[in-house]
Write a protein that holds these residues in place. Structure first.
Motif, PDB file in Angstrom:
ATOM      1  N   ILE A 281       0.832  -1.211   0.000  1.00  0.00           N
ATOM      2  CA  ILE A 281       0.000   0.000   0.000  1.00  0.00           C
ATOM      3  C   ILE A 281       0.864   1.257   0.000  1.00  0.00           C
ATOM      4  N   ALA A 282       1.871   1.315   0.863  1.00  0.00           N
ATOM      5  CA  ALA A 282       2.659   2.545   1.037  1.00  0.00           C
ATOM      6  C   ALA A 282       3.336   3.015  -0.252  1.00  0.00           C
ATOM      7  N   PRO A 283       4.105   2.169  -0.955  1.00  0.00           N
ATOM      8  CA  PRO A 283       4.811   2.685  -2.141  1.00  0.00           C
ATOM      9  C   PRO A 283       3.895   3.001  -3.318  1.00  0.00           C
ATOM     10  N   PHE A 284       2.784   2.292  -3.439  1.00  0.00           N
ATOM     11  CA  PHE A 284       1.901   2.521  -4.581  1.00  0.00           C
ATOM     12  C   PHE A 284       0.860   3.617  -4.333  1.00  0.00           C
ATOM     13  N   SER A 285       0.565   3.912  -3.070  1.00  0.00           N
ATOM     14  CA  SER A 285      -0.533   4.838  -2.769  1.00  0.00           C
ATOM     15  C   SER A 285      -0.083   6.196  -2.265  1.00  0.00           C
ATOM     16  N   PHE A 286       1.069   6.245  -1.623  1.00  0.00           N
ATOM     17  CA  PHE A 286       1.486   7.483  -0.960  1.00  0.00           C
ATOM     18  C   PHE A 286       2.887   7.860  -1.420  1.00  0.00           C
ATOM     19  N   GLY A 287       2.957   8.890  -2.227  1.00  0.00           N
ATOM     20  CA  GLY A 287       4.233   9.346  -2.750  1.00  0.00           C
ATOM     21  C   GLY A 287       5.104   9.977  -1.684  1.00  0.00           C
ATOM     22  N   SER A 288       6.321  10.323  -2.074  1.00  0.00           N
ATOM     23  CA  SER A 288       7.296  10.871  -1.141  1.00  0.00           C
ATOM     24  C   SER A 288       6.791  12.158  -0.486  1.00  0.00           C
ATOM     25  N   LYS A 289       6.170  13.049  -1.270  1.00  0.00           N
ATOM     26  CA  LYS A 289       5.665  14.310  -0.719  1.00  0.00           C
ATOM     27  C   LYS A 289       4.524  14.068   0.272  1.00  0.00           C
ATOM     28  N   PHE A 361       3.693 -21.615  -7.469  1.00  0.00           N
ATOM     29  CA  PHE A 361       2.765 -20.865  -8.320  1.00  0.00           C
ATOM     30  C   PHE A 361       2.420 -19.489  -7.765  1.00  0.00           C
ATOM     31  N   GLN A 362       2.533 -19.304  -6.410  1.00  0.00           N
ATOM     32  CA  GLN A 362       2.243 -17.967  -5.859  1.00  0.00           C
ATOM     33  C   GLN A 362       3.257 -16.938  -6.352  1.00  0.00           C
ATOM     34  N   VAL A 363       4.523 -17.362  -6.475  1.00  0.00           N
ATOM     35  CA  VAL A 363       5.550 -16.460  -7.007  1.00  0.00           C
ATOM     36  C   VAL A 363       5.234 -16.099  -8.453  1.00  0.00           C
ATOM     37  N   VAL A 364       4.797 -17.086  -9.222  1.00  0.00           N
ATOM     38  CA  VAL A 364       4.410 -16.831 -10.607  1.00  0.00           C
ATOM     39  C   VAL A 364       3.272 -15.810 -10.643  1.00  0.00           C
ATOM     40  N   HIS A 365       2.311 -15.985  -9.739  1.00  0.00           N
ATOM     41  CA  HIS A 365       1.170 -15.054  -9.671  1.00  0.00           C
ATOM     42  C   HIS A 365       1.639 -13.647  -9.300  1.00  0.00           C
ATOM     43  N   GLN A 366       2.591 -13.558  -8.368  1.00  0.00           N
ATOM     44  CA  GLN A 366       3.095 -12.241  -7.974  1.00  0.00           C
ATOM     45  C   GLN A 366       3.759 -11.534  -9.149  1.00  0.00           C
ATOM     46  N   TYR A 367       4.593 -12.255  -9.869  1.00  0.00           N
ATOM     47  CA  TYR A 367       5.270 -11.641 -11.016  1.00  0.00           C
ATOM     48  C   TYR A 367       4.253 -11.265 -12.099  1.00  0.00           C
ATOM     49  N   PHE A 368       3.259 -12.114 -12.296  1.00  0.00           N
ATOM     50  CA  PHE A 368       2.186 -11.809 -13.246  1.00  0.00           C
ATOM     51  C   PHE A 368       1.513 -10.487 -12.874  1.00  0.00           C
ATOM     52  N   ASN A 369       1.215 -10.301 -11.587  1.00  0.00           N
ATOM     53  CA  ASN A 369       0.574  -9.057 -11.146  1.00  0.00           C
ATOM     54  C   ASN A 369       1.471  -7.842 -11.389  1.00  0.00           C
ATOM     55  N   PHE A 370       2.749  -7.985 -11.061  1.00  0.00           N
ATOM     56  CA  PHE A 370       3.668  -6.867 -11.285  1.00  0.00           C
ATOM     57  C   PHE A 370       3.660  -6.437 -12.757  1.00  0.00           C
ATOM     58  N   ILE A 371       3.695  -7.431 -13.658  1.00  0.00           N
ATOM     59  CA  ILE A 371       3.800  -7.116 -15.081  1.00  0.00           C
ATOM     60  C   ILE A 371       2.460  -6.672 -15.662  1.00  0.00           C
ATOM     61  N   SER A 375       2.873  -0.238 -12.079  1.00  0.00           N
ATOM     62  CA  SER A 375       2.716   0.721 -10.972  1.00  0.00           C
ATOM     63  C   SER A 375       1.369   1.421 -11.032  1.00  0.00           C
ATOM     64  N   VAL A 376       0.950   1.807 -12.226  1.00  0.00           N
ATOM     65  CA  VAL A 376      -0.313   2.537 -12.372  1.00  0.00           C
ATOM     66  C   VAL A 376      -1.491   1.652 -11.978  1.00  0.00           C
ATOM     67  N   GLY A 377      -1.466   0.389 -12.390  1.00  0.00           N
ATOM     68  CA  GLY A 377      -2.563  -0.511 -12.056  1.00  0.00           C
ATOM     69  C   GLY A 377      -2.718  -0.715 -10.567  1.00  0.00           C
ATOM     70  N   TYR A 378      -1.593  -0.972  -9.873  1.00  0.00           N
ATOM     71  CA  TYR A 378      -1.652  -1.100  -8.418  1.00  0.00           C
ATOM     72  C   TYR A 378      -2.148   0.197  -7.782  1.00  0.00           C
ATOM     73  N   SER A 379      -1.606   1.323  -8.226  1.00  0.00           N
ATOM     74  CA  SER A 379      -1.983   2.616  -7.642  1.00  0.00           C
ATOM     75  C   SER A 379      -3.463   2.901  -7.808  1.00  0.00           C
ATOM     76  N   GLU A 380      -3.998   2.630  -8.994  1.00  0.00           N
ATOM     77  CA  GLU A 380      -5.417   2.894  -9.239  1.00  0.00           C
ATOM     78  C   GLU A 380      -6.305   2.025  -8.364  1.00  0.00           C
ATOM     79  N   ARG A 381      -5.943   0.762  -8.209  1.00  0.00           N
ATOM     80  CA  ARG A 381      -6.756  -0.127  -7.368  1.00  0.00           C
ATOM     81  C   ARG A 381      -6.733   0.312  -5.913  1.00  0.00           C
ATOM     82  N   PHE A 382      -5.560   0.664  -5.413  1.00  0.00           N
ATOM     83  CA  PHE A 382      -5.472   1.073  -4.013  1.00  0.00           C
ATOM     84  C   PHE A 382      -6.128   2.436  -3.784  1.00  0.00           C
ATOM     85  N   ARG A 383      -6.051   3.316  -4.780  1.00  0.00           N
ATOM     86  CA  ARG A 383      -6.694   4.616  -4.644  1.00  0.00           C
ATOM     87  C   ARG A 383      -8.204   4.441  -4.511  1.00  0.00           C
ATOM     88  N   ARG A 384      -8.776   3.538  -5.312  1.00  0.00           N
ATOM     89  CA  ARG A 384     -10.207   3.276  -5.222  1.00  0.00           C
ATOM     90  C   ARG A 384     -10.568   2.652  -3.875  1.00  0.00           C
TER      91      ARG A 384
END
Length: 583
Positions: A281-289, A361-371, A375-384
């Protein structure tokens, strides 16, 4: 979870072999059915070659066909709750069909077998590198990490690494190493306390308070840290209220403590950040500022005292259950004696973990999500998710039918500047960086005013009555405190990415309905007690029936008149007719 052995239960002797042939699932009959005896007229047909039905806690002598076995287990598991409505859990409950396809293709791969599955290991390495960058690792550092079976194992590894480094420093100075301790707040998850008990480290838990927002007050570290402190667990998203404990301020307090004790052999007391819930949540939702406004710009490896961080991939990493991650800022923070080199699977593997063979397979799923998300996809989901959680908080506090009934104990709905809330819920979307960072959850409780007015209404009833609608919402006490705030209980709703605004509005509507019914029942009861109308046996029976009927009803019956037993029977018959008509 621990389980005890169930003793074998009684069985029912059957002579009809045709029964087992036609209905083979009778081998899984319940205990009550197994204890039944055949009717007298059937006993004469018993033969010597009968078979006994085995109970469900013993392996049968002969198995059932796969398709039938599937149907039996599938049907039994439908009794579980709906994962989508399980608002108690942080664990992700949603995968896409394409991700499911990739998971099925890799479900048999063993993550421990480097030699056979080199590309699986390569994907793991890529995930480690991605996380190191998300957690602000410096180009000068050489981060190292591994996947784990959830954050519980990751916490154990992070704590072990700090303990080993503390032992090295104290031994070099010729000092005693028999009394290590570690500091954490009372808002910690049980895995942190497990580490101390399993690996013989004194657990020093710091009580919290309303003033500290039920999380660690860094100033309190001064009363707990000493030369034997191997490190501090700082929680990035407490399971109770979702608050981010202040890593940066905690590091500053440790600086002050060590400055007063230049004779200590144990210098640079480290911090392990427990990011089980907040690590994504922290890196994708809340920027440095944004984090700087909150006084937590240096919450990760950009803080000199943070040596390790863990997170749960199966929470806000959005993978299937069973995946955690732990990283160290640099190889130097992971002592060589904790790392093992294994050769027996064909290649040479360096490992540090409590488990060995485990699914990959969980590692495969994690890498799949990253790709696939980026960053934008994670950020948009967490923002919602944050917006939905904040809107839910706003509704609890401002809807006319709920205003004055609830306090929101979590903090993401409040402005950073002055703890205020907006006049318009849309401000949560338009000006997200004005509001406090945290995990998208809402912890709330009945107000003191409500508790005083309706003192006999236990808060846990809200949780129980919402369960009638399928919602799973826990009710539990706040963490141990120094101001008696732990005498209060809270309800908690976790807003995972699949929890959309329409579902949150339905939940608010159901909470309004529950509160209305509880208040109506309470008022009816107190009025009857005060009027002494309950003294008549028939009157008391009618009243109790109607009150229980109202509470058990899935709709709001608060405006319906009370009914006698005769009317109740008529109503029951009509309901039965209507039910038959709708089948």
């Amino acid at each position: 979870m621990l389980h005890t052995h169930e003793k074998r239960r009684g069985s029912l002797q059957l002579s009809e072999q045709e029964l087992l042939s036609a209905i083979p699932e009778t081998t899984l009959l319940s205990t009550n059915l197994q204890e039944l005896t055949l009717a007298d007229e059937s006993k004469s047909t018993l033969a010597a070659g009968t078979s006994a039905l085995k109970d469900k806690f013993a392996i049968p002598a002969y198995g059932l066909p796969e398709e039938l076995t599937y149907e039996l287990i599938h049907n039994e598991l439908t009794l579980d709750g709906n994962p989508h409505l399980n608002l108690a859990s942080f664990v992700n409950t949603f995968t896409t069909p394409i991700a499911d396809r990739l998971i099925k293709e890799n479900i048999n791969k063993n993550l421990a077998d480097n030699d056979e599955y080199p590309q699986l290991i390569e994907l793991t390495q890529r995930c480690i590198s991605i996380l190191a960058q998300l957690w602000h690792c410096s180009p000068k550092d050489h981060p190292i990490g591994c996947s784990t079976t959830g954050s519980s194992e990751a916490i154990m590894l992070g704590g072990l690494a700090m303990k080993k480094r503390w032992e090295h420093k104290m031994s070099l100075a010729g000092k005693d190493i028999s009394k290590p301790n570690i500091i954490m707040s009372c808002a910690c998850q049980v895995a942190l306390e497990k580490f101390t008990r399993y690996f013989e480290v004194e657990c020093r838990t710091v009580p919290v308070s309303f003033k500290s927002h039920h999380m660690l007050d860094p100033k309190d570290l001064k009363d707990y840290v000493d030369e034997n402190t191997i490190g501090c667990f700082i929680i990035l998203g407490t399971t109770y209220t979702g608050h981010f404990e202040n890593v940066e301020e905690s590091a500053n307090v440790l600086d002050e403590i060590e400055a007063k004790h230049p004779d200590w052999a144990n210098k640079n007391i480290p911090i392990h950040v427990d990011g089980a819930s907040g690590g994504f949540i922290a890196p994708f939702s809340f920027g440095s500022k944004h984090m700087k406004k909150y006084g937590m710009q240096k919450w990760a490896f950009n803080n000199s005292r943070v040596v390790s961080i863990n997170t749960s991939g199966h929470k806000f990493g959005l993978t299937t259950p069973g995946l955690g991650w732990v990283l160290w800022k640099d190889e130097s923070f992971l002592s060589p004696e904790l790392r093992f080199r294994l050769k027996y699977l064909g290649g040479v593997e360096e490992t540090f973990g409590l488990n060995f063979s485990r699914p990959g397979f969980q590692v495969v799923h994690q890498y799949f999500n990253f790709i696939s998300l980026g960053s934008v996809g994670y950020s948009e989901r967490f923002r919602r998710s944050l917006y939905v959680a904040r809107t839910f908080s706003y509704g609890l506090l401002n809807l006319p039918s709920l205003a004055g009934h609830f306090d929101v104990v979590s903090g993401i709905h409040e402005r950073i500047l002055d703890d205020s809330t907006p006049d318009d819920v849309k401000d949560y979307w338009a000006n997200q960086d004005m509001y406090k960072p945290g995990v998208p959850l809402v912890a709330f409780k009945l107000t003191d005013k409500f508790r005083k007015t309706y003192s006999e209404i236990p808060q846990v009833l809200i949780s129980s009555m919402l369960r009638q609608r399928g919602w799973i919402i826990p009710n539990y006490p706040l963490p141990k405190s120094n101001d008696n705030s732990d005498e209060y209980e809270i309800l908690r709703v976790v807003f995972r990415t699949e929890m959309k605004l329409d579902l949150a509005e339905l939940l608010l509507s159901d909470i309004q309905n529950v509160i209305s019914r509880l208040i109506h029942s309470y008022n009816n009861l107190t009025q009857r007690v005060e009027s002494r109308l309950y003294e008549s046996t028939e009157s008391r029976r009618d009243y109790v029936y109607n009150m229980l009927l109202e509470l058990a009803s899935p709709v709001d019956d608060s405006k319906q008149p009370t009914i006698s037993h005769k009317r109740a029977k008529e109503t029951e018959q009509r309901a039965k007719r209507n039910y038959r008509g709708t089948c």
